[in-house]
Scaffold this motif. Structure first.
Motif, PDB file in Angstrom:
ATOM      1  N   VAL A 163     -14.803  18.786  28.056  1.00 32.25           N
ATOM      2  CA  VAL A 163     -13.716  19.453  27.332  1.00 32.25           C
ATOM      3  C   VAL A 163     -12.332  19.142  27.884  1.00 32.25           C
ATOM      4  CG1 VAL A 163     -15.173  21.339  26.524  1.00 32.25           C
ATOM      5  CG2 VAL A 163     -14.001  21.560  28.713  1.00 32.25           C
ATOM      6  N   GLN A 164     -12.250  18.632  29.115  1.00 33.32           N
ATOM      7  CA  GLN A 164     -10.936  18.284  29.649  1.00 33.32           C
ATOM      8  C   GLN A 164     -11.073  17.223  30.731  1.00 33.32           C
ATOM      9  OE1 GLN A 164     -10.005  22.313  31.226  1.00 33.32           O
ATOM     10  NE2 GLN A 164      -9.611  21.304  33.176  1.00 33.32           N
ATOM     11  N   PRO A 165     -10.038  16.415  30.950  1.00 32.89           N
ATOM     12  CA  PRO A 165     -10.116  15.362  31.975  1.00 32.89           C
ATOM     13  C   PRO A 165     -10.225  15.968  33.375  1.00 32.89           C
ATOM     14  CG  PRO A 165      -8.278  14.983  30.464  1.00 32.89           C
ATOM     15  CD  PRO A 165      -8.774  16.376  30.206  1.00 32.89           C
ATOM     16  N   ILE A 166     -10.900  15.244  34.252  1.00 39.43           N
ATOM     17  CA  ILE A 166     -11.061  15.699  35.632  1.00 39.43           C
ATOM     18  C   ILE A 166     -11.036  14.482  36.541  1.00 39.43           C
ATOM     19  CG2 ILE A 166     -13.588  15.650  35.533  1.00 39.43           C
ATOM     20  CD1 ILE A 166     -13.578  18.110  37.368  1.00 39.43           C
ATOM     21  N   GLY A 195     -20.918  16.860  40.057  1.00 39.67           N
ATOM     22  CA  GLY A 195     -21.671  17.127  38.836  1.00 39.67           C
ATOM     23  C   GLY A 195     -20.962  16.614  37.603  1.00 39.67           C
ATOM     24  N   ALA A 196     -19.626  16.754  37.580  1.00 37.63           N
ATOM     25  CA  ALA A 196     -18.843  16.270  36.443  1.00 37.63           C
ATOM     26  C   ALA A 196     -18.921  14.752  36.317  1.00 37.63           C
ATOM     27  CB  ALA A 196     -17.385  16.712  36.598  1.00 37.63           C
ATOM     28  N   LEU A 197     -18.773  14.060  37.428  1.00 39.40           N
ATOM     29  CA  LEU A 197     -18.749  12.599  37.371  1.00 39.40           C
ATOM     30  C   LEU A 197     -20.133  12.012  37.103  1.00 39.40           C
ATOM     31  CD1 LEU A 197     -16.202  11.811  40.223  1.00 39.40           C
ATOM     32  CD2 LEU A 197     -15.832  11.812  37.754  1.00 39.40           C
ATOM     33  N   LEU A 198     -21.191  12.686  37.585  1.00 35.64           N
ATOM     34  CA  LEU A 198     -22.537  12.219  37.232  1.00 35.64           C
ATOM     35  C   LEU A 198     -22.773  12.385  35.735  1.00 35.64           C
ATOM     36  CD1 LEU A 198     -25.314  11.152  38.139  1.00 35.64           C
ATOM     37  CD2 LEU A 198     -26.045  13.540  38.328  1.00 35.64           C
ATOM     38  N   THR A 199     -22.349  13.503  35.180  1.00 37.58           N
ATOM     39  CA  THR A 199     -22.478  13.717  33.732  1.00 37.58           C
ATOM     40  C   THR A 199     -21.695  12.655  32.966  1.00 37.58           C
ATOM     41  OG1 THR A 199     -22.711  16.094  34.095  1.00 37.58           O
ATOM     42  CG2 THR A 199     -22.113  15.389  31.876  1.00 37.58           C
ATOM     43  N   TYR A 200     -20.488  12.379  33.424  1.00 30.86           N
ATOM     44  CA  TYR A 200     -19.651  11.338  32.803  1.00 30.86           C
ATOM     45  C   TYR A 200     -20.362   9.980  32.845  1.00 30.86           C
ATOM     46  CZ  TYR A 200     -15.860   7.929  32.492  1.00 30.86           C
ATOM     47  OH  TYR A 200     -15.091   6.839  32.152  1.00 30.86           O
ATOM     48  N   LEU A 201     -20.947   9.658  33.981  1.00 30.77           N
ATOM     49  CA  LEU A 201     -21.615   8.358  34.148  1.00 30.77           C
ATOM     50  C   LEU A 201     -22.851   8.253  33.267  1.00 30.77           C
ATOM     51  CD1 LEU A 201     -21.304   5.788  35.950  1.00 30.77           C
ATOM     52  CD2 LEU A 201     -22.938   6.860  37.514  1.00 30.77           C
ATOM     53  N   LEU A 202     -23.698   9.285  33.270  1.00 29.34           N
ATOM     54  CA  LEU A 202     -24.956   9.237  32.522  1.00 29.34           C
ATOM     55  C   LEU A 202     -24.717   9.289  31.016  1.00 29.34           C
ATOM     56  CD1 LEU A 202     -27.180  11.598  34.706  1.00 29.34           C
ATOM     57  CD2 LEU A 202     -27.165   9.097  34.664  1.00 29.34           C
ATOM     58  N   ALA A 203     -23.829  10.171  30.578  1.00 31.30           N
ATOM     59  CA  ALA A 203     -23.545  10.258  29.144  1.00 31.30           C
ATOM     60  C   ALA A 203     -22.870   8.984  28.654  1.00 31.30           C
ATOM     61  CB  ALA A 203     -22.670  11.467  28.851  1.00 31.30           C
ATOM     62  N   GLY A 204     -22.004   8.402  29.477  1.00 37.77           N
ATOM     63  CA  GLY A 204     -21.365   7.143  29.097  1.00 37.77           C
ATOM     64  C   GLY A 204     -22.349   5.998  29.023  1.00 37.77           C
ATOM     65  N   ALA A 205     -23.456   6.101  29.785  1.00 38.44           N
ATOM     66  CA  ALA A 205     -24.481   5.055  29.766  1.00 38.44           C
ATOM     67  C   ALA A 205     -25.473   5.233  28.619  1.00 38.44           C
ATOM     68  CB  ALA A 205     -25.220   5.043  31.095  1.00 38.44           C
ATOM     69  N   GLY A 206     -25.332   6.299  27.831  1.00 39.17           N
ATOM     70  CA  GLY A 206     -26.181   6.478  26.662  1.00 39.17           C
ATOM     71  C   GLY A 206     -27.172   7.612  26.737  1.00 39.17           C
ATOM     72  N   LEU A 207     -27.244   8.316  27.875  1.00 43.55           N
ATOM     73  CA  LEU A 207     -28.153   9.457  27.962  1.00 43.55           C
ATOM     74  C   LEU A 207     -27.644  10.582  27.066  1.00 43.55           C
ATOM     75  CD1 LEU A 207     -30.677  10.369  29.670  1.00 43.55           C
ATOM     76  CD2 LEU A 207     -29.061  11.644  31.076  1.00 43.55           C
ATOM     77  N   PRO A 208     -28.528  11.282  26.346  1.00 40.95           N
ATOM     78  CA  PRO A 208     -28.076  12.411  25.524  1.00 40.95           C
ATOM     79  C   PRO A 208     -27.248  13.398  26.347  1.00 40.95           C
ATOM     80  CG  PRO A 208     -30.365  11.905  25.038  1.00 40.95           C
ATOM     81  CD  PRO A 208     -29.981  11.036  26.189  1.00 40.95           C
ATOM     82  N   LEU A 209     -26.233  13.950  25.719  1.00 41.23           N
ATOM     83  CA  LEU A 209     -25.266  14.776  26.433  1.00 41.23           C
ATOM     84  C   LEU A 209     -25.929  15.948  27.148  1.00 41.23           C
ATOM     85  CD1 LEU A 209     -22.365  15.534  27.147  1.00 41.23           C
ATOM     86  CD2 LEU A 209     -22.210  16.731  24.950  1.00 41.23           C
ATOM     87  N   TRP A 210     -26.843  16.650  26.471  1.00 42.32           N
ATOM     88  CA  TRP A 210     -27.446  17.826  27.100  1.00 42.32           C
ATOM     89  C   TRP A 210     -28.270  17.441  28.315  1.00 42.32           C
ATOM     90  CZ3 TRP A 210     -25.053  21.933  26.047  1.00 42.32           C
ATOM     91  CH2 TRP A 210     -24.511  22.139  24.780  1.00 42.32           C
ATOM     92  N   GLY A 230     -12.692   5.915  41.691  1.00 42.90           N
ATOM     93  CA  GLY A 230     -11.246   5.817  41.637  1.00 42.90           C
ATOM     94  C   GLY A 230     -10.625   7.197  41.509  1.00 42.90           C
ATOM     95  N   SER A 231      -9.311   7.234  41.467  1.00 45.34           N
ATOM     96  CA  SER A 231      -8.609   8.518  41.396  1.00 45.34           C
ATOM     97  C   SER A 231      -8.130   8.854  39.984  1.00 45.34           C
ATOM     98  CB  SER A 231      -7.403   8.496  42.349  1.00 45.34           C
ATOM     99  OG  SER A 231      -6.552   7.406  42.029  1.00 45.34           O
ATOM    100  N   ASP A 232      -8.533   8.054  38.990  1.00 45.11           N
ATOM    101  CA  ASP A 232      -8.096   8.288  37.618  1.00 45.11           C
ATOM    102  C   ASP A 232      -8.830   9.479  37.014  1.00 45.11           C
ATOM    103  OD1 ASP A 232      -6.456   6.089  37.803  1.00 45.11           O
ATOM    104  OD2 ASP A 232      -7.951   4.722  36.973  1.00 45.11           O
ATOM    105  N   LEU A 233      -8.206  10.065  36.000  1.00 40.02           N
ATOM    106  CA  LEU A 233      -8.836  11.142  35.248  1.00 40.02           C
ATOM    107  C   LEU A 233      -9.999  10.597  34.426  1.00 40.02           C
ATOM    108  CD1 LEU A 233      -5.650  12.998  33.989  1.00 40.02           C
ATOM    109  CD2 LEU A 233      -7.306  13.908  35.623  1.00 40.02           C
ATOM    110  N   ARG A 234     -11.075  11.341  34.372  1.00 42.87           N
ATOM    111  CA  ARG A 234     -12.258  10.968  33.578  1.00 42.87           C
ATOM    112  C   ARG A 234     -12.540  12.068  32.572  1.00 42.87           C
ATOM    113  NH1 ARG A 234     -13.817   5.632  35.163  1.00 42.87           N
ATOM    114  NH2 ARG A 234     -12.917   5.379  37.253  1.00 42.87           N
ATOM    115  N   ASN A 235     -12.916  11.659  31.366  1.00 46.95           N
ATOM    116  CA  ASN A 235     -13.188  12.636  30.320  1.00 46.95           C
ATOM    117  C   ASN A 235     -14.135  12.023  29.295  1.00 46.95           C
ATOM    118  OD1 ASN A 235     -11.435  14.097  27.566  1.00 46.95           O
ATOM    119  ND2 ASN A 235     -12.992  15.052  28.807  1.00 46.95           N
ATOM    120  N   LEU A 236     -15.172  12.762  28.930  1.00 44.42           N
ATOM    121  CA  LEU A 236     -16.070  12.325  27.861  1.00 44.42           C
ATOM    122  C   LEU A 236     -15.474  12.722  26.518  1.00 44.42           C
ATOM    123  CD1 LEU A 236     -19.517  13.340  29.377  1.00 44.42           C
ATOM    124  CD2 LEU A 236     -18.779  11.011  28.858  1.00 44.42           C
TER     125      LEU A 236
END
Length: 285
Positions: free
Chosen positions: A209-212, A47-62, A114-120
């Motif tokens: 709010v924090q990297p994951i 769920g976190a990474l899908l949110t990261y992907l969609l919000a990074g692609a321009g979808l509104p955060l909510w 990848g195994s890197d930390l992701r954060n919006l």
């Protein structure tokens, strides 16, 4: 010193909101099916990474956050369908199956992201808010507020709606629930989907709010178990309170040593199993 104590406590409570969501989700699944879901943390990270992907692609955060929670619900339904053939087998069968699914999801996420930390990064969410001597990021306050409102909504749903009452009846007495005409398959599927959606929502809020990183998934599964053991299988509000308590203890332990947060969580888990296995709010049978 008091200001430092209050800030650590407040930050821990904000993190405890995430623990409350995943703890309530795990308790719902176990209560309805008596299945130990070892893929719970992987659902959170998905769920976190899908949110990261969609919000990074321009979808509104909510919208991205809601879809992250929705993905968790869909993953829960998929996992439930996989569990159907072994739902009446010894508990080790479901544990092995969910552990295998957890590994598949985990390494699939590592391969994709990848195994890197992701954060919006949202400037508004990291803006500091002063509540007297307490200083928190706005995102931490929003996360805690959403978590508490969601848990309250789940508690209302379980007590005031017919589907929620069916889940509660199945949890309390399976044979009596079936005698009243409640479909165990429908109630179990609802509990699994709702519990997994809470994990997906927790991940969607966490990534803002924090990297994951994907490899953090097993740790969140363990944290969910700690919360459930700490509370005992009580109401969602009791489990949520245990999540807040765990977050507060972790936050305060970081004042002594930042690396002690995980140690305190695992120590709490072991001590609770040894001296009060029914949990803080559960009753011994």
């Amino acid at each position: 010193m008091m200001e430092l104590f209050l800030n650590a406590l407040a930050s821990g409570l904000a993190q405890g909101g995430i623990y409350a969501l995943i703890g309530v989700g795990l308790a719902l699944i176990f209560g309805a099916m008596h299945v130990v879901n070892l893929a719970h943390g992987e659902v959170l990270v998905a769920g976190a990474l899908l949110t990261y992907l969609l919000a990074g692609a321009g979808l509104p955060l909510w919208g991205a956050i809601l879809l992250g929670g929705g993905l968790g619900g869909l993953m829960g339904l998929g996992l439930y369908s996989l569990l159907l053939p072994v739902r009446r087998e010894p508990p080790i069968s479901s544990m092995v199956l969910t552990y295998g699914v957890a590994l598949i999801i985990l390494y699939g996420l590592v391969e994709a992201f990848g195994s890197d930390l992701r954060n919006l990064t949202y400037p508004a969410w990291v803006r500091p808010v002063h509540l007297g001597p307490i200083r928190l990021a706005l995102g931490e306050i929003i996360t805690l507020g959403i978590a508490l409102l969601t848990v309250g909504g789940v508690a209302w749903f379980l007590r005031q709606s017919w589907p929620g009452l069916a889940v509660r009846a199945l949890t309390q007495n399976r044979e009596a629930a079936m005698a009243l005409g409640i479909s165990p398959l429908a109630a179990e599927a609802l509990a699994f989907a709702l519990g997994s959606a809470l994990a997906g929502l927790a991940g969607a809020l966490l990534v803002v709010v924090q990297p994951i990183a994907p490899m953090a998934a097993p740790l969140f599964t363990v944290k969910a178990f700690v919360v459930v053991v700490l509370a005992g299988l009580t109401s969602p509000l009791g489990v949520a309170l245990a999540g807040l308590l765990l977050g507060a203890v972790e936050g305060l332990s970081a004042l002594v040593n930042p690396a002690w947060g995980e140690l305190v969580a695992f120590l709490t888990f072991v001590l609770m199993l040894l001296f009060r296995p029914q949990g803080l709010f559960g009753r011994q049978r």
